[in-house]
Design an enzyme around this catalytic site. Structure first.
Site, mmCIF file in Angstrom:
data_model
loop_
_atom_site.group_PDB
_atom_site.id
_atom_site.type_symbol
_atom_site.label_atom_id
_atom_site.label_comp_id
_atom_site.label_asym_id
_atom_site.label_seq_id
_atom_site.Cartn_x
_atom_site.Cartn_y
_atom_site.Cartn_z
ATOM 1 N N HIS A 385 13.232 -29.666 20.808
ATOM 2 C CA HIS A 385 12.362 -29.272 21.915
ATOM 3 C C HIS A 385 12.807 -28.121 22.738
ATOM 4 C CE1 HIS A 385 14.144 -32.953 21.853
ATOM 5 N NE2 HIS A 385 13.394 -33.631 22.625
ATOM 6 N N LYS A 576 7.484 -28.193 38.486
ATOM 7 C CA LYS A 576 8.259 -28.371 37.261
ATOM 8 C C LYS A 576 9.710 -28.159 37.647
ATOM 9 C CE LYS A 576 5.728 -24.991 35.459
ATOM 10 N NZ LYS A 576 5.470 -25.389 34.102
ATOM 11 N N ARG A 577 10.651 -28.471 36.738
ATOM 12 C CA ARG A 577 12.047 -28.209 37.077
ATOM 13 C C ARG A 577 12.221 -26.738 37.471
ATOM 14 N NH1 ARG A 577 15.774 -32.554 36.231
ATOM 15 N NH2 ARG A 577 17.305 -30.970 36.778
ATOM 16 N N LYS A 582 11.366 -20.606 33.708
ATOM 17 C CA LYS A 582 10.033 -21.001 34.157
ATOM 18 C C LYS A 582 9.482 -20.009 35.189
ATOM 19 C CE LYS A 582 10.649 -25.990 33.230
ATOM 20 N NZ LYS A 582 9.457 -26.375 32.471
ATOM 21 N N THR A 684 4.244 -29.907 29.386
ATOM 22 C CA THR A 684 3.270 -30.991 29.440
ATOM 23 C C THR A 684 2.562 -30.952 30.784
ATOM 24 O OG1 THR A 684 4.967 -32.496 30.266
ATOM 25 C CG2 THR A 684 4.519 -32.526 27.888
ATOM 26 N N LYS A 688 -1.467 -31.697 31.964
ATOM 27 C CA LYS A 688 -1.885 -32.606 33.045
ATOM 28 C C LYS A 688 -2.849 -31.893 33.996
ATOM 29 C CE LYS A 688 2.758 -34.563 33.070
ATOM 30 N NZ LYS A 688 4.025 -34.430 33.804
HETATM 31 C C1 LIG Z 1 4.937 -33.418 33.679
HETATM 32 C C2 LIG Z 1 6.157 -33.393 34.483
HETATM 33 C C3 LIG Z 1 7.157 -32.467 34.210
HETATM 34 C C4 LIG Z 1 7.025 -31.429 33.136
HETATM 35 O O1 LIG Z 1 6.413 -30.288 33.642
HETATM 36 P P1 LIG Z 1 6.436 -28.904 32.854
HETATM 37 O O2 LIG Z 1 5.537 -28.046 33.656
HETATM 38 O O3 LIG Z 1 5.896 -29.180 31.492
HETATM 39 O O4 LIG Z 1 7.836 -28.440 32.840
HETATM 40 C C5 LIG Z 1 8.322 -32.499 34.971
HETATM 41 N N1 LIG Z 1 8.494 -33.410 35.954
HETATM 42 C C6 LIG Z 1 7.538 -34.297 36.260
HETATM 43 C C7 LIG Z 1 7.777 -35.274 37.359
HETATM 44 C C8 LIG Z 1 6.335 -34.334 35.547
HETATM 45 O O5 LIG Z 1 5.409 -35.260 35.850
#
Ligand SMILES: *Cc1c(COP(=O)(O)O)cnc(C)c1O
Length: 849
Positions: A385, A576-577, A582, A684, A688
């Site tokens: 990944h 996101k992190r 990013k 992901t 969402k």
């Molecule tokens: C979905 C989610 C992520 C992943 O987010 P990305 O934008 O894909 O990096 C990270 N932390 C939490 C709490 C999430 O719900």
């Protein structure tokens, strides 16, 4: 104007949330009171909110028990192929609401509590997140795994998630004076009503020791033993009466731990030292996309794999099939009945050689390493990944030699055969041998775990089409050339139960009104919504739900951040992190540019925005922590500037976690997915947001590419370099200073950051960020700046036309079908694991009375 419905009222209207029948409600009330009395040993006079939460959790859990036992019996009777997911992280979030949704109990519970004078939502807020993961799939795909567990149960697969029961999950983030402070996540402090300890299935795990060559073969002796104590958590499928198991291991010192010390009188010390052994399951490593070669981490990896494999083989032998005389000792049949899915860095590689070891140990002595290897490869599949080099696991050989000496020997033997095969296929290609070796030579010899995984698996996959192509063409090209048939793609997905039905009931309902509720199990049906793209009533409904979600989130923000939110502004969210790849910094440059433009022409009709950024920084990642400080500093200036007013607010969302994601994402208008092309494996979060009716501004990276394909590229805001452009730029060299000199607004923004405009009391606060952006930016922020700003102008323009905006939203929701984890799991099942998913239900047990 009628008062908008509360969430509670709305849920009652949604039939997909289950019916609140009178009998049902009466039973729930009885059981709730029974648990309050007998389980919590309290009465209504002295009960706290937390007691009520626990009583509710136990009441709901009762509905799982019969189904859980029944499912496991069903698996014993039918003996299907088992799917095992091993991971060091499972980012589950909360369980209560998810269970109620999947069991169709939500309305009934809501009503029962209402009749008891309690507010269900308030009680739900007491549950701690099970934050046993870092988020996303960068380092750990922990969230993806949580989605996958839901999908596997919903698709009737005999699946098991195996991991570690960390006493402390992902830290809680506090923002103090603009900086991130970490707090330990003591999530088990009040007990966990969802887990069941299973001491009867405790397993020993060995460490250290030495290898002895005896007449009976090679032995691993003088080891230290730690016990792995399993805790089981139920994983219910969506209304199919299936309940699978997530089994998490906790480390326990054996009673005789350090016994030799007892003899010399060190009894107290020996007992105190038990803590050392039990540290293995103490805390989750909080890194995201970063490999830290610490012994404790290797112990964790080995611990989960060693305990799990023993459990898998025990179950195999106890199965109907495995217990027939012929087969009992014949592990060659293992691949027919077991598939091991090895994710993140850890278990992957460890699983492989450990499986070999096990097969060798647990089989007749005639069993050769070759046969064991064959079984291993047929059983294991490896999902990669990330392609960030710093995230790939490479363990120092010395560390291995000390902790797992026998395993190291086996790795060397595997490597010998692997290199032999390469030599026979590519005679005299020494460079290729060096590149493909499982052992990297150099100052410090290292084991390349990704290589081991590829060699030890029958299938290797990436997690979005672009990512799978990249691994074939770059990092794993040599392996692809040698075994192209191994390589596949499985684009990630998210569970529509948690990420729509649960977090956005209003939208789920509006959709169900138009196309029925089957889409919840078959998300491809969202395509039917395209019929309604020009339907004014539907457009109005979708826009109205978004507005309600925004109002609700605005209330939360105002309470929490003491900032006045303009609910008519565009909610522009990047959560996101925090990581350089990013590119939260690109977002910052847009914010500053937008701010400067407002200041320059304060009377122009700017599209107002509330820009929110949230995410945790790994505690040891200084640049990420400075980025947080920059965001909060920009907020301090912008939010207090009277010229700007409510046209721009900048908020750092503290402690981003699943529970906060469930609140923020349904309220988003704009989703920021702006990583440098080629760096985000899939993402992901992007999915969402799309499912919850936000439009995406993003690069052609990860799953964004397929999102654009599904929704139509004209319905996303795509900008910036493509993977090819990034590669071309790498060849020619990236010159940040050139952009800085050429683009006046970029120069102005950078000069403000470096000149202390956002940190007047400490002008050089951001010198590391500035220096990085100007001189060693691996992720080429400036190269995408101009296109990003232009693209944001298009976003602002479209937002002025709510109807056109919402039409694009509907195109996006309609194109979301592919991104259900049900689709992902079905593909893994058929194309890698060799099992058939099914939407059939099994018989329901009698519910508790
Ligand atoms: C979905 C989610 C992520 C992943 O987010 P990305 O934008 O894909 O990096 C990270 N932390 C939490 C709490 C999430 O719900």
């Amino acid at each position: 104007m009628p008062k908008p419905l509360t969430d509670q009222e709305k849920r009652k209207q949604i039939s997909v949330r289950g019916l609140a029948g009178v009998e049902n409600v009466a039973d729930l009330k009885t059981n709730f009171n029974r648990h309050l009395h007998f389980t919590l040993v309290k009465d209504r006079n002295v009960s706290t909110k937390r007691d009520y939460y626990f009583a509710l959790a136990h009441t709901v859990r009762d509905h799982l028990v019969g189904r859980w036992i029944r499912t496991q019996q069903h698996y014993y009777e039918t003996d299907p192929k088992r799917v095992y997911y091993l991971s060091l992280e499972f980012y589950m979030g909360r369980t209560l609401q998810n269970t109620m949704v999947n069991l169709a109990l939500e309305n009934a519970c809501d009503e029962a509590l209402y009749q008891l004078g309690l507010d269900m939502e308030e009680l739900q807020d007491i549950e701690e997140d099970a934050g046993l993961g870092n988020g996303g799939l960068g380092r750990v795909l922990a969230l993806v795994l949580a989605c996958f567990l839901d999908s596997m149960a919903s698709l009737g697969l005999a699946a098991y998630g195996y991991g570690i029961r960390y006493e402390f999950g992902i830290f809680n983030q506090k923002i103090v004076n603009g900086w991130q402070i970490e707090e330990a996540d003591d999530w088990l402090r009040y007990g966990n009503p969802w887990e069941k300890a299973r001491p009867e299935y405790m397993r020993p795990v060995h460490f250290y020791g030495r290898v002895e060559h005896t007449a009976d073969g090679v032995k691993w002796v003088d080891t230290q033993v730690v016990l792995a104590l399993p805790y089981d958590t139920p994983v219910p499928g969506y209304r199919n009466n299936i309940v699978n198991t997530m089994r998490l291991w906790s480390a326990k010192a054996p009673c005789e731990f350090n016994l030799k010390d007892f003899n010399v009188g060190g009894y107290i010390q020996a007992v105190l030292d038990r803590n050392l052994a039990e540290n293995i399951s103490r805390v989750l490593y909080p890194n995201d996309n970063f490999f830290e070669g610490k012994e404790l981490r290797l112990k964790q990896e080995y611990f989960v794999v060693a305990a799990t494999l023993q459990d898998i083989i025990r179950r195999f032998k106890a199965s109907k099939f495995g217990s027939t005389e012929v087969v009992r000792m014949d592990l060659t049949k293992l691949p027919d009945k077991v598939t091991l899915s090895l994710w993140d860095l850890v278990p992957k590689m460890n699983g492989i050689f450990h499986l070999i070891r096990f097969v060798v140990i647990h089989s007749p002595s005639s069993f050769s390493l070759l046969q064991a290897w064959d079984i291993t490869v047929r059983t294991c599949a490896y999902t990669n990944h990330t392609v960030l080099p710093e995230a790939l696991e490479r363990w120092p050989v010395d560390l291995f030699q000390n902790l797992l000496p026998r395993h190291l020997q086996i790795i060397y033997e595997i490597n010998r055969r692997h290199l032999e095969r390469i030599s026979s296929l590519y005679p005299d290609d020494h460079d290729r041998l060096r590149r493909m070796s499982l052992i990297e030579e150099g100052e410090q010899k290292k084991i390349n775990m990704a290589h081991l995984c590829i060699v030890g698996s029958h299938a290797v996959n990436g997690v979005a089409r672009i990512h799978s192509d990249i691994i074939k063409n770059t990092v794993f090209k040599d392996f692809y050339d040698m075994d192209p048939q191994k390589f596949q793609n499985k684009t990630n997905g998210i569970t529509p139960r948690r990420w729509l039905v649960m977090c956005n009931p209003g939208l789920a309902e509006v959709i169900a009104e138009r196309i029925g509720e089957d889409y919840i199990r078959d998300l491809g049906q969202l395509k039917k919504l395209l019929k309604f793209v020009d339907d004014d009533a539907f457009i109005r409904d979708v826009a109205k739900i978004k507005q309600e979600n925004k109002m609700k989130f605005a209330v939360h923000l105002e309470e929490h951040y003491k900032v006045k939110i303009n609910p008519n502004s565009m909610f522009d969210i990047q959560v996101k992190r925090i990581h350089e790849y990013k590119r939260q910094l690109l977002n910052c440059l847009h914010i500053i540019t937008f701010y400067n433009r407002i200041k320059k022409e304060p009377n122009k009709s700017w599209t107002p925005r509330t820009i929110m950024i949230g995410g945790k920084a790994a505690p040891g990642y200084h640049m990420a922590k400075s980025i947080i400080r920059l965001i909060t500093a920009i907020g301090e200036v912008v939010n207090n500037d009277p010229v700007v007013g409510d046209r721009l607010k900048v908020i750092f969302l503290e402690n981003y976690r699943v529970t906060l994601a469930e609140k923020a994402i349904p309220a988003a208008d704009l989703s920021e997915q702006i990583s440098t092309a080629g760096t985000e494996a899939s993402g992901t979060g992007n999915m969402k947001f799309m499912l919850n009716g936000a439009l995406t501004i993003g690069t052609m990276d990860g799953a964004n590419v397929e999102m654009a394909e599904e929704a139509g590229e004209e319905n996303l805001f795509i900008f910036g370099m493509r993977v090819d452009d990034v590669e071309a730029m790498d060849k020619k060299g990236y010159d940040a200073v050139e952009y800085y000199n050429r683009i006046p607004e970029l120069k102005q923004a950078m000069d403000q950051i470096s000149g202390g405009f956002f940190s007047p009391s400490q002008p050089d606060l951001f010198k590391d960020i500035v220096n990085m952006l100007m001189h060693h930016d691996r992720f080429k922020v400036f190269a995408d700046y101009e296109e990003y700003i232009k693209c944001q102008e298009k976003v602002s323009a479209l937002y002025k036309n709510p109807k056109e905006w919402t039409k694009k939203v509907i195109h996006n929701i309609g194109g979301c079908g592919k991104f259900s984890s049900d689709r992902t799991i079905s593909q893994y099942a058929r194309e890698i694991w060799g099992v058939e998913p099914s939407l059939e239900k099994i018989a329901a047990p009698d519910d508790p009375r």
